[in-house]
Design an enzyme around this catalytic site. Structure first.
Site, PDB file in Angstrom:
ATOM      1  N   VAL A 129      -2.230   0.848 -12.234  1.00 62.35           N
ATOM      2  CA  VAL A 129      -1.420   2.122 -12.578  1.00 62.35           C
ATOM      3  C   VAL A 129      -0.306   1.696 -13.680  1.00 62.35           C
ATOM      4  O   VAL A 129      -0.334   2.571 -14.437  1.00 62.35           O
ATOM      5  CB  VAL A 129      -0.800   2.953 -11.230  1.00 62.35           C
ATOM      6  CG1 VAL A 129       0.095   4.125 -11.875  1.00 62.35           C
ATOM      7  CG2 VAL A 129      -1.848   3.393 -10.247  1.00 62.35           C
ATOM      8  N   HIS A 146       1.897  14.645  -1.239  1.00 60.71           N
ATOM      9  CA  HIS A 146       0.462  14.191  -1.823  1.00 60.71           C
ATOM     10  C   HIS A 146      -0.200  13.340  -0.748  1.00 60.71           C
ATOM     11  O   HIS A 146      -0.250  12.358  -0.373  1.00 60.71           O
ATOM     12  CB  HIS A 146       1.197  12.923  -2.727  1.00 60.71           C
ATOM     13  CG  HIS A 146       0.079  12.450  -3.697  1.00 60.71           C
ATOM     14  ND1 HIS A 146      -0.579  13.295  -4.299  1.00 60.71           N
ATOM     15  CD2 HIS A 146      -0.100  11.127  -4.122  1.00 60.71           C
ATOM     16  CE1 HIS A 146      -1.555  12.366  -4.811  1.00 60.71           C
ATOM     17  NE2 HIS A 146      -1.086  11.172  -5.104  1.00 60.71           N
TER      18      HIS A 146
HETATM   19  N1  APR Z   1       7.842  -6.206  -7.646  1.00 63.08           N
HETATM   20  C1  APR Z   1       7.226  -5.861  -8.820  1.00 63.08           C
HETATM   21  N2  APR Z   1       5.840  -5.811  -8.717  1.00 63.08           N
HETATM   22  C2  APR Z   1       5.320  -5.813  -7.713  1.00 63.08           C
HETATM   23  C3  APR Z   1       6.081  -5.951  -6.353  1.00 63.08           C
HETATM   24  C4  APR Z   1       7.407  -6.021  -6.444  1.00 63.08           C
HETATM   25  N3  APR Z   1       8.011  -6.434  -5.263  1.00 63.08           N
HETATM   26  N4  APR Z   1       5.082  -5.989  -5.326  1.00 63.08           N
HETATM   27  C5  APR Z   1       4.102  -5.721  -5.766  1.00 63.08           C
HETATM   28  N5  APR Z   1       4.029  -5.485  -7.244  1.00 63.08           N
HETATM   29  C6  APR Z   1       2.897  -5.404  -7.944  1.00 63.08           C
HETATM   30  C7  APR Z   1       1.737  -6.259  -7.794  1.00 63.08           C
HETATM   31  O1  APR Z   1       1.901  -7.586  -8.093  1.00 63.08           O
HETATM   32  C8  APR Z   1       0.714  -5.507  -8.504  1.00 63.08           C
HETATM   33  O2  APR Z   1       0.496  -5.815  -9.845  1.00 63.08           O
HETATM   34  O3  APR Z   1       2.412  -4.382  -7.961  1.00 63.08           O
HETATM   35  C9  APR Z   1       1.207  -4.173  -8.605  1.00 63.08           C
HETATM   36  C10 APR Z   1       0.492  -3.113  -8.027  1.00 63.08           C
HETATM   37  O4  APR Z   1      -0.877  -3.283  -8.541  1.00 63.08           O
HETATM   38  P1  APR Z   1      -2.403  -2.620  -8.024  1.00 63.08           P
HETATM   39  O5  APR Z   1      -2.606  -3.315  -6.759  1.00 63.08           O
HETATM   40  O6  APR Z   1      -3.228  -2.802  -9.184  1.00 63.08           O
HETATM   41  O7  APR Z   1      -2.116  -1.032  -7.472  1.00 63.08           O
HETATM   42  P2  APR Z   1      -2.376   0.258  -8.391  1.00 63.08           P
HETATM   43  O8  APR Z   1      -3.510   0.747  -8.482  1.00 63.08           O
HETATM   44  O9  APR Z   1      -1.457   0.038  -9.796  1.00 63.08           O
HETATM   45  O10 APR Z   1      -1.351   1.106  -7.363  1.00 63.08           O
HETATM   46  C11 APR Z   1       0.158   1.108  -7.597  1.00 63.08           C
HETATM   47  O11 APR Z   1       0.549   3.384  -7.111  1.00 63.08           O
HETATM   48  O12 APR Z   1      -0.835   5.064  -7.119  1.00 63.08           O
HETATM   49  C12 APR Z   1       0.110   4.058  -6.263  1.00 63.08           C
HETATM   50  O13 APR Z   1      -1.144   4.114  -4.307  1.00 63.08           O
HETATM   51  C13 APR Z   1      -0.904   3.419  -5.367  1.00 63.08           C
HETATM   52  O14 APR Z   1       1.138   2.559  -4.093  1.00 63.08           O
HETATM   53  C14 APR Z   1       0.010   2.325  -5.165  1.00 63.08           C
HETATM   54  C15 APR Z   1       0.551   1.940  -6.455  1.00 63.08           C
END
Ligand code: APR
Length: 320
Positions: free
Chosen positions: A24, A187
């Site tokens: 995202v 949501h």
């Molecule tokens: N600080 C910064 N980034 C972080 C942290 C943190 N403390 N913890 C996790 N992340 C990062 C992860 O390293 C990862 O790159 O957040 C990112 C999440 O990316 P994805 O796993 O690809 O998840 P995504 O599909 O982007 O969804 C993110 O948005 O729509 C919502 O439900 C979904 O909660 C989820 C969020």
């Protein structure tokens, strides 16, 4: 010597930070850059190399895609300093069999940590929350930031509405541009699509579609997120969620004052207090500039109440 020629940010530059360089976050950064909604887009993640690699790759598309927004990847909040808008997407995403609420504790910890760090560097920013469970994470960001409620807004309704509009356009074989719709509430399974406020080129949906077809589409909209999770298996939706977040950013940075359904903290509106609910708001340079209160039928009111109660229940589980 070469570093003297590196890009030197000017004081008045417009900067947008995206936290989380996953599906995202990265797609949001790309859309913001391609639309040139800021001079700089800063992509932050805890994973070393991930935001740097994605940001560089993205900026290398700039000469071809023809945009001048600098995209910067970093693991440090220093570079997010003085951002106008912050989009929080950090957290874990759903896998098949998981509800958004299953993400509650993990993502509350993550959202708490990123919010407290980012607001130290950008005390005047507007925060858009995307991490799930969305309504509760918006509450977490609001409380941890200490910001006024107009500056912490959750992205859910725009996405849910986009899904509803897409399904209607597919069903009627018409342009998505002509479908105008509204989805309120949380949501989650308790979101409240409003067919009564939905029209196609001004024609009420109820005149174009039979009740059972509308009901089927409403159900599909409620399950829109899980439909994608079940296809992808290893993660959740990101193209439409990033589009929705960017539409909110655009309305804010261009002070367009669009009326969009967003998750905001209510203080008496619609009869709810101290909870976050998806309602129509006006988005402009001050964030949520107005909460628009529309008349609801008894059935819609009780659906919205169920949605708000679900969120309050989850808020009560938090230890902030
Ligand atoms: N600080 C910064 N980034 C972080 C942290 C943190 N403390 N913890 C996790 N992340 C990062 C992860 O390293 C990862 O790159 O957040 C990112 C999440 O990316 P994805 O796993 O690809 O998840 P995504 O599909 O982007 O969804 C993110 O948005 O729509 C919502 O439900 C979904 O909660 C989820 C969020």
């Amino acid at each position: 010597m070469s570093h003297f020629f590196l890009y030197q940010p000017k004081k008045h530059i417009m900067k947008i930070t995206v936290i989380g360089a996953g599906n995202v976050g990265a797609t949001t950064a790309q859309r913001l850059a391609e639309k040139e909604l800021a001079n700089q887009v800063v992509l932050v993640d805890v994973v070393e190399g991930l935001p740097q690699g994605k940001a560089l790759d993205m900026f290398e598309s700039a000469p071809v895609e023809d945009f001048d927004t600098r995209v910067i990847g970093t693991n440090s909040y220093e570079e997010t300093k003085n951002s106008s808008v912050i989009v929080i997407t950090a957290g874990i995403a759903r896998k098949p069999g998981m509800s958004r609420d299953d993400l509650l504790n993990t993502n509350a910890g993550i959202v708490k940590s990123v919010t407290s760090q980012v607001v130290q560097h950008s005390p005047n920013a507007i925060i858009i929350v995307v991490s799930n469970p969305l309504d509760v994470m918006t509450y977490v960001a609001l409380k941890v930031s200490g910001f006024d409620r107009n500056r912490v807004i959750g992205m859910a309704g725009v996405l849910d509405t986009a899904r509803f509009r897409s399904f209607i356009a597919m069903e009627l074989n018409v342009s998505v541009e002509d479908v105008s719709a509204f989805v309120l509430g949380g949501h989650g399974d308790s979101m409240v699509p409003l067919p009564r406020y939905t029209n196609v080129a001004g024609i009420p949906l109820t005149e174009l579609m039979k009740k059972e077809d509308i009901d089927r589409i409403v159900t599909r909209t409620r399950n829109g997120g899980i439909e994608i999770v079940n296809y992808l298996k290893t993660g959740s939706a990101f193209y439409a969620p990033s589009s929705a977040a960017v539409q909110m950013v655009e309305s804010i940075v261009k002070d367009k004052k669009r009326i969009l359904p967003c998750a905001v903290y209510l203080e008496g509106e619609y009869g709810f207090s101290k909870t976050v609910v998806g309602v129509p708001v006006k988005l402009g340079k001050n964030g949520c500039e107005e909460i628009i209160q529309i008349n609801l039928t008894e059935e819609e009111k009780s659906a919205l109440k169920k949605s708000a109660d679900d969120v309050s229940e989850n808020i009560a589980k938090l230890s902030l």
